[in-house]
Design a protein around this motif. Structure first.
Motif, PDB file in Angstrom:
ATOM      1  N   PHE A  86       0.864  -1.176   0.000  1.00 16.81           N
ATOM      2  CA  PHE A  86       0.000   0.000   0.000  1.00 16.81           C
ATOM      3  C   PHE A  86       0.907   1.234   0.000  1.00 16.81           C
ATOM      4  CE2 PHE A  86      -2.548  -3.394   1.685  1.00 16.81           C
ATOM      5  CZ  PHE A  86      -3.817  -3.175   1.162  1.00 16.81           C
ATOM      6  N   PRO A  87       1.297   1.697  -1.179  1.00 24.19           N
ATOM      7  CA  PRO A  87       2.327   2.735  -1.288  1.00 24.19           C
ATOM      8  C   PRO A  87       1.975   4.089  -0.693  1.00 24.19           C
ATOM      9  CG  PRO A  87       1.294   2.330  -3.413  1.00 24.19           C
ATOM     10  CD  PRO A  87       0.830   1.241  -2.502  1.00 24.19           C
ATOM     11  N   PHE A  88       0.666   4.368  -0.521  1.00 29.88           N
ATOM     12  CA  PHE A  88       0.288   5.680   0.000  1.00 29.88           C
ATOM     13  C   PHE A  88      -0.233   5.616   1.431  1.00 29.88           C
ATOM     14  CE2 PHE A  88      -0.153   6.004  -4.618  1.00 29.88           C
ATOM     15  CZ  PHE A  88       0.715   7.061  -4.855  1.00 29.88           C
ATOM     16  N   ARG A  89      -0.181   4.449   2.028  1.00 29.35           N
ATOM     17  CA  ARG A  89      -0.700   4.288   3.391  1.00 29.35           C
ATOM     18  C   ARG A  89       0.137   5.131   4.362  1.00 29.35           C
ATOM     19  NH1 ARG A  89      -2.886  -1.477   5.346  1.00 29.35           N
ATOM     20  NH2 ARG A  89      -4.435  -0.802   3.777  1.00 29.35           N
ATOM     21  N   GLY A  90      -0.562   5.922   5.168  1.00 30.87           N
ATOM     22  CA  GLY A  90       0.093   6.794   6.136  1.00 30.87           C
ATOM     23  C   GLY A  90       0.517   8.140   5.580  1.00 30.87           C
ATOM     24  N   LYS A  91       0.372   8.321   4.257  1.00 28.75           N
ATOM     25  CA  LYS A  91       0.816   9.560   3.627  1.00 28.75           C
ATOM     26  C   LYS A  91      -0.316  10.543   3.334  1.00 28.75           C
ATOM     27  CE  LYS A  91       4.699   7.156   1.409  1.00 28.75           C
ATOM     28  NZ  LYS A  91       5.354   6.808   0.112  1.00 28.75           N
ATOM     29  N   GLY A  92      -1.565  10.111   3.626  1.00 29.40           N
ATOM     30  CA  GLY A  92      -2.685  10.979   3.287  1.00 29.40           C
ATOM     31  C   GLY A  92      -3.456  11.486   4.491  1.00 29.40           C
ATOM     32  N   ILE A  93      -2.841  11.426   5.662  1.00 35.67           N
ATOM     33  CA  ILE A  93      -3.534  11.865   6.882  1.00 35.67           C
ATOM     34  C   ILE A  93      -3.727  13.383   6.865  1.00 35.67           C
ATOM     35  CG2 ILE A  93      -3.419  11.957   9.401  1.00 35.67           C
ATOM     36  CD1 ILE A  93      -1.688   9.426   9.286  1.00 35.67           C
ATOM     37  N   GLY A  94      -4.960  13.790   7.039  1.00 40.34           N
ATOM     38  CA  GLY A  94      -5.277  15.214   7.081  1.00 40.34           C
ATOM     39  C   GLY A  94      -5.358  15.901   5.736  1.00 40.34           C
ATOM     40  N   LEU A  95      -5.299  15.132   4.638  1.00 40.35           N
ATOM     41  CA  LEU A  95      -5.268  15.754   3.314  1.00 40.35           C
ATOM     42  C   LEU A  95      -6.639  15.953   2.683  1.00 40.35           C
ATOM     43  CD1 LEU A  95      -2.163  14.155   1.556  1.00 40.35           C
ATOM     44  CD2 LEU A  95      -2.323  16.231   2.939  1.00 40.35           C
ATOM     45  N   MET A  96      -7.714  15.498   3.352  1.00 41.49           N
ATOM     46  CA  MET A  96      -9.047  15.741   2.793  1.00 41.49           C
ATOM     47  C   MET A  96      -9.424  17.196   3.062  1.00 41.49           C
ATOM     48  SD  MET A  96     -12.781  13.954   3.532  1.00 41.49           S
ATOM     49  CE  MET A  96     -12.115  12.304   3.544  1.00 41.49           C
ATOM     50  N   PRO A  97      -9.513  18.023   2.008  1.00 41.14           N
ATOM     51  CA  PRO A  97      -9.801  19.439   2.233  1.00 41.14           C
ATOM     52  C   PRO A  97     -11.295  19.728   2.324  1.00 41.14           C
ATOM     53  CG  PRO A  97      -9.357  19.076  -0.077  1.00 41.14           C
ATOM     54  CD  PRO A  97      -9.225  17.734   0.600  1.00 41.14           C
ATOM     55  N   THR A  98     -11.605  20.921   2.787  1.00 40.02           N
ATOM     56  CA  THR A  98     -12.975  21.405   2.733  1.00 40.02           C
ATOM     57  C   THR A  98     -13.133  22.264   1.484  1.00 40.02           C
ATOM     58  OG1 THR A  98     -12.529  23.462   3.930  1.00 40.02           O
ATOM     59  CG2 THR A  98     -13.053  21.509   5.256  1.00 40.02           C
ATOM     60  N   LEU A  99     -14.366  22.459   1.063  1.00 38.06           N
ATOM     61  CA  LEU A  99     -14.610  23.342  -0.078  1.00 38.06           C
ATOM     62  C   LEU A  99     -14.133  24.751   0.243  1.00 38.06           C
ATOM     63  CD1 LEU A  99     -15.783  23.964  -2.852  1.00 38.06           C
ATOM     64  CD2 LEU A  99     -18.034  24.218  -1.769  1.00 38.06           C
ATOM     65  N   THR A 100     -14.312  25.179   1.473  1.00 40.45           N
ATOM     66  CA  THR A 100     -13.855  26.507   1.889  1.00 40.45           C
ATOM     67  C   THR A 100     -12.355  26.654   1.703  1.00 40.45           C
ATOM     68  OG1 THR A 100     -15.644  26.661   3.512  1.00 40.45           O
ATOM     69  CG2 THR A 100     -13.762  28.131   3.820  1.00 40.45           C
ATOM     70  N   GLU A 101     -11.606  25.602   2.050  1.00 39.90           N
ATOM     71  CA  GLU A 101     -10.153  25.638   1.877  1.00 39.90           C
ATOM     72  C   GLU A 101      -9.772  25.717   0.402  1.00 39.90           C
ATOM     73  OE1 GLU A 101      -8.508  23.135   5.731  1.00 39.90           O
ATOM     74  OE2 GLU A 101      -9.333  22.028   4.027  1.00 39.90           O
ATOM     75  N   VAL A 102     -10.472  24.983  -0.438  1.00 40.17           N
ATOM     76  CA  VAL A 102     -10.181  25.003  -1.870  1.00 40.17           C
ATOM     77  C   VAL A 102     -10.449  26.400  -2.437  1.00 40.17           C
ATOM     78  CG1 VAL A 102     -10.857  24.105  -4.128  1.00 40.17           C
ATOM     79  CG2 VAL A 102     -10.589  22.546  -2.202  1.00 40.17           C
ATOM     80  N   LEU A 103     -11.574  26.978  -2.067  1.00 41.57           N
ATOM     81  CA  LEU A 103     -11.911  28.316  -2.568  1.00 41.57           C
ATOM     82  C   LEU A 103     -10.901  29.357  -2.106  1.00 41.57           C
ATOM     83  CD1 LEU A 103     -15.780  28.250  -2.014  1.00 41.57           C
ATOM     84  CD2 LEU A 103     -14.586  28.177  -4.212  1.00 41.57           C
ATOM     85  N   ALA A 104     -10.396  29.197  -0.879  1.00 39.31           N
ATOM     86  CA  ALA A 104      -9.413  30.141  -0.349  1.00 39.31           C
ATOM     87  C   ALA A 104      -8.044  29.945  -0.999  1.00 39.31           C
ATOM     88  CB  ALA A 104      -9.299  29.989   1.162  1.00 39.31           C
ATOM     89  N   THR A 105      -7.694  28.698  -1.299  1.00 39.45           N
ATOM     90  CA  THR A 105      -6.390  28.393  -1.896  1.00 39.45           C
ATOM     91  C   THR A 105      -6.322  28.816  -3.353  1.00 39.45           C
ATOM     92  OG1 THR A 105      -6.163  26.488  -0.410  1.00 39.45           O
ATOM     93  CG2 THR A 105      -4.697  26.562  -2.317  1.00 39.45           C
ATOM     94  N   PHE A 106      -7.454  28.710  -4.044  1.00 33.44           N
ATOM     95  CA  PHE A 106      -7.499  29.034  -5.468  1.00 33.44           C
ATOM     96  C   PHE A 106      -8.546  30.124  -5.711  1.00 33.44           C
ATOM     97  CE2 PHE A 106      -6.439  24.483  -5.005  1.00 33.44           C
ATOM     98  CZ  PHE A 106      -5.144  24.510  -5.521  1.00 33.44           C
ATOM     99  N   PRO A 107      -8.258  31.350  -5.298  1.00 31.64           N
ATOM    100  CA  PRO A 107      -9.268  32.420  -5.345  1.00 31.64           C
ATOM    101  C   PRO A 107      -9.610  32.909  -6.744  1.00 31.64           C
ATOM    102  CG  PRO A 107      -7.155  33.305  -4.664  1.00 31.64           C
ATOM    103  CD  PRO A 107      -6.986  31.821  -4.721  1.00 31.64           C
TER     104      PRO A 107
END
Length: 324
Positions: free
Chosen positions: A143-164
């Motif tokens: 499982f090459p990505f196991r343990g590497k994706g913790i906390g990476l699920m963003p919110t829509l608010t975060e996406v809108l703020a990151t890419f204004p």
């Protein structure tokens, strides 16, 4: 031949000539510029697409990886824009604490170390999950990505703020009208010029709510795209654009495109006049739309000097073909 038959033949000839002149591309203006590229879920891990069902765990069918990006993450979106994408598609689910989680699957079991229906959890809980937990390309040996994706699920608010300023396509995964109400409330807080850069598609009921509440946001749903395309095939020869095609994101399978009257240039011009934008997908094979134009062979099926939109899962492969 009697006079009635002569008149009928002449009328048919005149009608045929009128239809030809009204739809030929020889008399249509060509929209200049390069195609608009839409990156589906950003840059994502690809998977075996054969015999897919609604409940297929695609993370367990991952193909050997060529990059470290996970779909629907800030990092994958940023990378797709850097690779040449003009629009990034993302999936959203409402959460129990009033947010929208950016995540594709209806349930958490396949892709993450969580369990249950995505929308039945709080964003606080979802933030703790490892979204790379379930990816495997060898039947579960590694499982090459196991343990590497913790906390990476963003919110829509975060996406809108990151890419204004970047263009986004939001996929509403459910069919509850309340999702449309909630999403419309979020988008309504944005400046009008920002909303003009956002499109929404997905379930018929929530998308219809967004369409009603925010007429400046382009939308499409399963029902409206069917109505748009079938209506245009039926009477688009007249130049009349179906109501469902107005202010819309028109998703057009590459094998259906030749059935569009005036394809490509006159069709694109008519959609533009209706404040709509066309994105060509891979072939429609019945039941579901294909995911995208993902190979040079599929890209080659587009008309020469095509300047409309292209939906792709392989932005890294397609962008160089259009000089991006």
């Amino acid at each position: 031949m009697n006079k009635k038959l002569k008149y009928a033949a002449a009328a048919i000839a005149v009608l045929g000539a009128a239809i030809y002149l009204n739809n030929t591309n020889h008399l249509a203006a060509h929209q200049e510029g390069k195609p608009v590229l839409l990156a589906h879920r950003g840059i994502a891990q690809r998977f075996d697409e054969r015999e897919l069902k609604n409940d297929t765990c695609t993370a367990a069918r991952m193909l050997p990886s060529s990059h470290h990006y996970l779909e629907n993450t800030i990092e994958s979106m940023r990378a797709s824009l850097a690779a040449g994408a003009d629009v990034v598609e993302l999936d959203v689910h409402p959460t129990t604490d009033g947010e929208f989680a950016v995540f594709h699957d209806w349930t958490l079991d396949c892709r993450t170390d969580g369990r249950g229906v995505t929308r039945e959890h709080s964003m606080a809980y979802l933030k703790k999950l490892d979204i790379g937990h379930g990816y495997t390309a060898d039947g579960g040996k590694t499982f090459p990505f196991r343990g590497k994706g913790i906390g990476l699920m963003p919110t829509l608010t975060e996406v809108l703020a990151t890419f204004p300023r970047q263009r986004l396509l939001i996929n509403v995964k459910g069919r509850d009208p309340s999702e449309g109400e909630k999403l419309a409330a979020v988008l309504d807080k944005l400046p009008a010029e920002r909303r003009a850069q956002i499109m929404v598609y997905g379930g018929d009921e929530p998308v219809e709510i967004v369409r009603q509440r925010l007429p400046d946001v382009r939308t499409i749903s399963r029902a409206t795209i069917k109505s748009c395309l079938l209506g245009y095939i039926g009477y688009g020869w007249s130049g009349v654009v179906p109501k469902a095609c107005h202010n819309a994101m028109v998703m057009l399978p590459i094998n259906v495109a030749p059935w569009m009257w005036g394809w490509p240039h006159r069709f694109l011009n008519r959609m533009k006049a209706a404040n709509s934008e066309v994105f060509v997908l891979g072939p429609y094979r019945g039941g579901e739309f294909s995911s995208g134009i993902d190979t040079p062979e599929q890209f080659a099926r587009l008309p020469a000097n095509y300047s409309g939109g292209i939906w792709t899962n392989e932005i890294e492969a397609i962008a160089p073909l259009v000089g991006k």
